[in-house]
Design a protein around this motif. Sequence first.
Motif, mmCIF file in Angstrom:
data_model
loop_
_atom_site.group_PDB
_atom_site.id
_atom_site.type_symbol
_atom_site.label_atom_id
_atom_site.label_comp_id
_atom_site.label_asym_id
_atom_site.label_seq_id
_atom_site.Cartn_x
_atom_site.Cartn_y
_atom_site.Cartn_z
ATOM 1 N N UNK A 34 0.831 -1.207 0.000
ATOM 2 C CA UNK A 34 0.000 0.000 0.000
ATOM 3 C C UNK A 34 0.865 1.256 0.000
ATOM 4 N N UNK A 35 0.488 2.276 -0.780
ATOM 5 C CA UNK A 35 1.307 3.490 -0.842
ATOM 6 C C UNK A 35 1.375 4.235 0.478
ATOM 7 N N UNK A 36 0.330 4.138 1.278
ATOM 8 C CA UNK A 36 0.343 4.721 2.631
ATOM 9 C C UNK A 36 0.116 3.563 3.591
ATOM 10 N N UNK A 37 1.205 2.920 3.958
ATOM 11 C CA UNK A 37 1.130 1.704 4.754
ATOM 12 C C UNK A 37 1.028 1.958 6.247
ATOM 13 N N UNK A 38 0.800 0.888 6.967
ATOM 14 C CA UNK A 38 0.631 0.991 8.410
ATOM 15 C C UNK A 38 1.816 1.588 9.135
ATOM 16 N N UNK A 39 3.026 1.417 8.571
ATOM 17 C CA UNK A 39 4.207 1.975 9.231
ATOM 18 C C UNK A 39 4.149 3.503 9.260
ATOM 19 N N UNK A 40 3.479 4.115 8.285
ATOM 20 C CA UNK A 40 3.320 5.568 8.302
ATOM 21 C C UNK A 40 2.308 5.983 9.370
ATOM 22 N N UNK A 41 1.280 5.158 9.545
ATOM 23 C CA UNK A 41 0.335 5.414 10.635
ATOM 24 C C UNK A 41 1.000 5.303 11.984
ATOM 25 N N UNK A 42 1.884 4.329 12.147
ATOM 26 C CA UNK A 42 2.663 4.179 13.375
ATOM 27 C C UNK A 42 3.517 5.414 13.619
ATOM 28 N N UNK A 43 4.164 5.895 12.567
ATOM 29 C CA UNK A 43 5.053 7.048 12.710
ATOM 30 C C UNK A 43 4.309 8.273 13.234
ATOM 31 N N UNK A 44 3.096 8.517 12.744
ATOM 32 C CA UNK A 44 2.343 9.686 13.223
ATOM 33 C C UNK A 44 2.002 9.552 14.710
ATOM 34 N N UNK A 45 1.754 8.336 15.153
ATOM 35 C CA UNK A 45 1.441 8.121 16.570
ATOM 36 C C UNK A 45 2.676 8.310 17.440
ATOM 37 N N UNK A 46 3.847 7.928 16.936
ATOM 38 C CA UNK A 46 5.086 8.164 17.677
ATOM 39 C C UNK A 46 5.314 9.662 17.874
ATOM 40 N N UNK A 47 5.076 10.450 16.839
ATOM 41 C CA UNK A 47 5.237 11.900 16.952
ATOM 42 C C UNK A 47 4.213 12.478 17.921
ATOM 43 N N UNK A 48 2.977 12.001 17.857
ATOM 44 C CA UNK A 48 1.946 12.492 18.765
ATOM 45 C C UNK A 48 2.295 12.180 20.216
ATOM 46 N N UNK A 49 2.798 10.985 20.472
ATOM 47 C CA UNK A 49 3.139 10.619 21.848
ATOM 48 C C UNK A 49 4.279 11.477 22.385
#
Length: 367
Positions: free
Chosen positions: A331-346
């Motif tokens: 997928x062009x926007x894979x789950x690892x990118x979703x993980x990355x946004x949560x790391x920044x938010x935390x």
Amino acid sequence: MAPPFLDRWSDSSALELGVLGVGNIGMVHLKSALAMPDVDVVAAADAVPANRDRAESAGVARTYDDYTTLLEHEDLDAAVVALPPFLHADAVECAAEAGVDVFVEKPLARTAEEAEAMLETAREANIALGVDHTLRYQPDMAGVKEAYDEGSVGHVPYASITRLNDHPLGKPPADEAPPAWPMDPDAAGGGSLIELGVHCFDLLEWLFGDLEVQDATMGKTLNIPAEDAATVLLRAPETETTINLHCGTYQWEQLPEVNTRLRLEGVTGTISNEDHMPGNFYAGAAKSALSNVASRFTGGEPDVFGPTFYLQAHYDALEDFCDAIREDEAPPVGGELGLRTLELAETAYELAAESDGAELEPPEVMT
């Protein structure tokens, strides 16, 4: 070489898709999928009877009151997870057990730890995991990236982004209680930073590369459990860009027509997403709004693509995901990118907790 977990999808017929959760955003995904060639929406699930009725009216043949039952009884290629965040991990696990690829509404999870577990579940089950980060699909944001990548303003030492939305309570006065989960940090993962900020993090790393969170503050304009305002100071080491991010979910009397403002201050000029808005944006939005109002009196369904500017991005994101798994690609926007946004938010939450927690005033927005 295509990732081996995608090689199993080789059927040349329509992609069989189910939608897990058909509330507000779930209906957007549902109607998007119904409009796509070579995609067959075979079933939808929702615990709310009225939502199931809407899905059936939209053209779905079968509906279920529980997503686990749908996954057990339907032979799917892919599923859209548009459930509240506290159900994302369980839905992905159930989909993995059924061997079904998943496209998950943002935020991917409530925490980075939960997202990591979801990624591991997907890897072990050899399923694809995508996430719906749609700002990068909006034409105004794509226009900013194109102009920036072309070097039209040279080095960009400073940038700012503001993203706003209605509060779950709706316009004042709040006549009806909203669902409990959007205002419960344990269920949603947080407040406005999770609801809106993760979109901004994804967009900014798409533009500038890896980000570092330098400072953050959270605030509440209402007496609620989760923040409805967040301001984050970021730095992109690769481009030496300092970025100010603000997001807020406020009880607007009237939400601004353009709810995301991005501005890049270059050494030879400025790039703004407002410079890349479609020429017919306001006329198109007004026409769609009138059509939706009329539908209330005629008993028809509102147009999920109106205003088309925002909701078309959801269509494009889901279409990209479907195309990728059909072509045995990640997928062009894979789950690892979703993980990355949560790391920044935390990281932002942690830095904000170290500050004095002063409450924030809503930003002044030009309309």
